[in-house]
Design a protein around this motif. Sequence first.
Motif, PDB file in Angstrom:
ATOM      1  N   UNK A  64       0.806  -1.218   0.000  1.00 53.68           N
ATOM      2  CA  UNK A  64       0.000   0.000   0.000  1.00 53.68           C
ATOM      3  C   UNK A  64       0.843   1.274   0.000  1.00 53.68           C
ATOM      4  N   UNK A  65       2.169   1.132   0.025  1.00 51.65           N
ATOM      5  CA  UNK A  65       3.041   2.313   0.059  1.00 51.65           C
ATOM      6  C   UNK A  65       3.829   2.448  -1.238  1.00 51.65           C
ATOM      7  N   UNK A  66       3.954   3.697  -1.695  1.00 57.71           N
ATOM      8  CA  UNK A  66       4.675   4.040  -2.913  1.00 57.71           C
ATOM      9  C   UNK A  66       5.879   4.872  -2.485  1.00 57.71           C
ATOM     10  N   UNK A  67       7.078   4.302  -2.567  1.00 58.45           N
ATOM     11  CA  UNK A  67       8.289   4.991  -2.131  1.00 58.45           C
ATOM     12  C   UNK A  67       8.663   6.140  -3.044  1.00 58.45           C
ATOM     13  N   UNK A  68       9.178   7.189  -2.445  1.00 58.30           N
ATOM     14  CA  UNK A  68       9.656   8.350  -3.204  1.00 58.30           C
ATOM     15  C   UNK A  68      10.988   8.798  -2.639  1.00 58.30           C
ATOM     16  N   UNK A  69      11.215  10.115  -2.552  1.00 58.38           N
ATOM     17  CA  UNK A  69      12.501  10.667  -2.175  1.00 58.38           C
ATOM     18  C   UNK A  69      13.050  10.137  -0.861  1.00 58.38           C
ATOM     19  N   UNK A  70      14.368  10.054  -0.790  1.00 55.22           N
ATOM     20  CA  UNK A  70      15.051   9.560   0.393  1.00 55.22           C
ATOM     21  C   UNK A  70      16.358  10.313   0.539  1.00 55.22           C
TER      22      UNK A  70
END
Length: 142
Positions: A64-70
């Motif tokens: 359910x999570x969409x990874x982005x900036x880190x």
Amino acid sequence: MKISTAQCWFLRGQTMPSVRKVTLADVAGTGTLLESTGMYGRSSVRRVELRSGRVLQSEALPQTQFGEGLTLHDGRCVQLLWHGGKGLVRDAKTFKVQQQFELPEGCDQGWGLTHDGGEQLFLSDGSANIYVLDARDFGLRR
């Protein structure tokens, strides 16, 4: 070897074009990159060997999570989620989630994240807005 964000995008986009990737940083001259990959059901945080593109370590995000900036700040990985107004703090070695935090009011989407080397994080929501956050408590500074 120092490498710019634009070069990282090119390097990783050419290596694995089928997965949306957000490449973050050369980790203190170790020859590795930390990478946050996107897409629901396929997002992960990875440690990648810079020269070969080989994935050395990976931690999947929930479906359910969409990874982005880190960004790597003060020994921890701070990661944005695309939707839901949330971010995650991860252990820089294990990638295990240590904390979840709320993005500033009015910021629904997390896109890009960096820091100034001190106590400020700079957050982009994909618009012309840049949010300046306190790196300790993620409170809005301006």
